[in-house]
Design an enzyme around this catalytic site. Structure first.
Site, PDB file in Angstrom:
ATOM      1  N   LYS A  59      -3.715  -4.146  -1.301  1.00  0.00           N
ATOM      2  CA  LYS A  59      -3.341  -3.516  -2.571  1.00  0.00           C
ATOM      3  C   LYS A  59      -4.322  -2.429  -2.956  1.00  0.00           C
ATOM      4  CE  LYS A  59      -0.374  -6.933  -4.775  1.00  0.00           C
ATOM      5  NZ  LYS A  59      -0.123  -7.763  -5.959  1.00  0.00           N
ATOM      6  N   LYS A  99      11.068  -7.909  -0.244  1.00  0.00           N
ATOM      7  CA  LYS A  99      11.683  -7.252  -1.404  1.00  0.00           C
ATOM      8  C   LYS A  99      11.089  -5.873  -1.662  1.00  0.00           C
ATOM      9  CE  LYS A  99       8.950 -10.178  -4.461  1.00  0.00           C
ATOM     10  NZ  LYS A  99       9.026 -11.327  -5.344  1.00  0.00           N
ATOM     11  N   LYS A 133       9.712  -9.609   8.666  1.00  0.00           N
ATOM     12  CA  LYS A 133      10.306 -10.447   7.634  1.00  0.00           C
ATOM     13  C   LYS A 133      11.030  -9.582   6.588  1.00  0.00           C
ATOM     14  CE  LYS A 133       8.834 -13.529   4.121  1.00  0.00           C
ATOM     15  NZ  LYS A 133       7.741 -13.986   3.332  1.00  0.00           N
TER      16      LYS A 133
END
Ligand code: TRP
Length: 332
Positions: free
Chosen positions: A115, A200, A197
């Site tokens: 992040k 979202k 994977k």
């Protein structure tokens, strides 16, 4: 705290949208959990502000997240569903745990490293201490198990280390939690790159099917799903594209892989993709209808938030008081 029942605790981000991967891999099984555990589900709005949020959107997504979990089958009578910022003990315990967490430990967290690379202009202290707030979430409820995705395993392990360190200094304070990582077979892969994977936050909108996607989008996305060379509908690790679609079909229909192979013997990828799209859209329709109903009834959602926060506070207060006492804070 719960003499006869183990505690399961999970936090959910109020950001973005949930995918069929979240649904099949986790949310759909939540109702089974509530048979076995005392369960808490928390919408973590305080974690969300470690990256910049638009206030009106954060608020809207907080309602939506709660409504979506309920629409997916989480019964507020059987589970404690609440919003993190409504229970002030989380932030208070997080501060205390910050004083028992090492700079080096937090520096090693992969999510922090990722992040900070992604938000290089806003590497704030909250992003750094995100895992201690998460540890506070978990430890306040004397949690036994934490069902999370593999990406959160490191945070749960740090939480265990913090709890053990604290217990060493102040014996018998916290239950040391175990992570439960979702079962392998339920892992749903990206439709654009079936070796990754389904996520979202994927930038390619065709890679991801969201629980709230409309029927046409669902069918279109499956039609465009990347498949492998060949044309047979057969489960094969060497053919991750068609195997992933078979997993989805199997999860939504309850059919085994062999039954699916038989059902689609002689069919091409095109027919199969359409069938996968249709069963997915059919299965999600009732969830979507319930979601719309709940969202239209804000008063009901707010009443549930209030009830959940009251329930959660009752437990959180007890643990925080115990911790404060052990530390030597004056209690009046
Ligand atoms: N960090 C988790 C995530 O991003 C969300 C979370 C916050 C959480 N607090 C938690 C998960 C406590 C499990 C337990 O997915």
């Amino acid at each position: 705290m719960f003499k006869d029942q183990k505690v399961s605790y999970s936090g959910v981000q109020p950001s973005g949208n949930l995918t069929i991967g979240n649904y099949l891999g986790a949310i759909r099984n939540f109702s089974e959990y509530s048979e076995q555990y005392k369960t808490f589900y928390c919408v973590v709005d305080q974690h969300a502000i470690t990256v910049r949020q638009v206030p009106a959107e954060l608020r809207r997504r907080t309602y939506e997240t709660l409504a979506l979990y309920m629409a997916c089958g989480l019964d507020p009578e059987k589970n404690t569903l609440y919003v993190q910022s409504m229970v002030h003990e989380h932030a208070e315990l997080a501060w205390i745990l910050n004083c028992f967490t090492m700079f080096g430990e937090l520096s090693r967290m992969t999510q922090f490293k990722d992040k900070s690379a992604k938000h290089a202009d806003n590497i704030n202290a909250g992003l750094f201490t995100y895992p201690t707030l998460m540890a506070a979430d978990i430890l306040l409820y004397q949690t036994d198990v934490v069902p999370v995705g593999i990406d959160q395993k490191q945070h749960v392990e740090l939480c265990r280390d913090i709890a053990e360190r604290f217990n060493q200094l102040y014996p018998g304070t916290f239950t040391v939690p175990q992570p439960i990582i979702a079962k392998h077979g339920m892992k749903i892969m990206s439709l654009a790159d079936p070796t990754k994977k389904m996520s979202k936050s994927d930038e390619n909108p065709n890679a991801v099917v969201y629980i709230l996607d409309d029927r046409d989008s669902i069918i279109r996305k499956f039609k465009r799903a990347v498949t492998d060379s060949g044309s047979e509908i057969r489960y094969d690790e060497e053919k991750p594209g068609v195997s992933n679609l078979m997993t989805v079909y199997s999860c939504f229909t309850g059919k085994t892989l062999e039954e699916i192979e038989r059902e689609f013997a002689g069919c091409g990828y095109g027919d199969f993709k359409l069938a996968v799209g249709e069963v997915t859209a059919d299965a999600l329709a009732p969830v979507q209808n319930r979601f719309a109903e709940l969202l239209a009834d804000k008063a009901y959602l707010e009443a549930q938030m209030k009830k959940g926060a009251e329930e959660a506070s009752w437990y959180a207060r007890r643990t925080l008081a115990k911790v404060q006492k052990k530390l030597g804070f004056v209690q009046l």
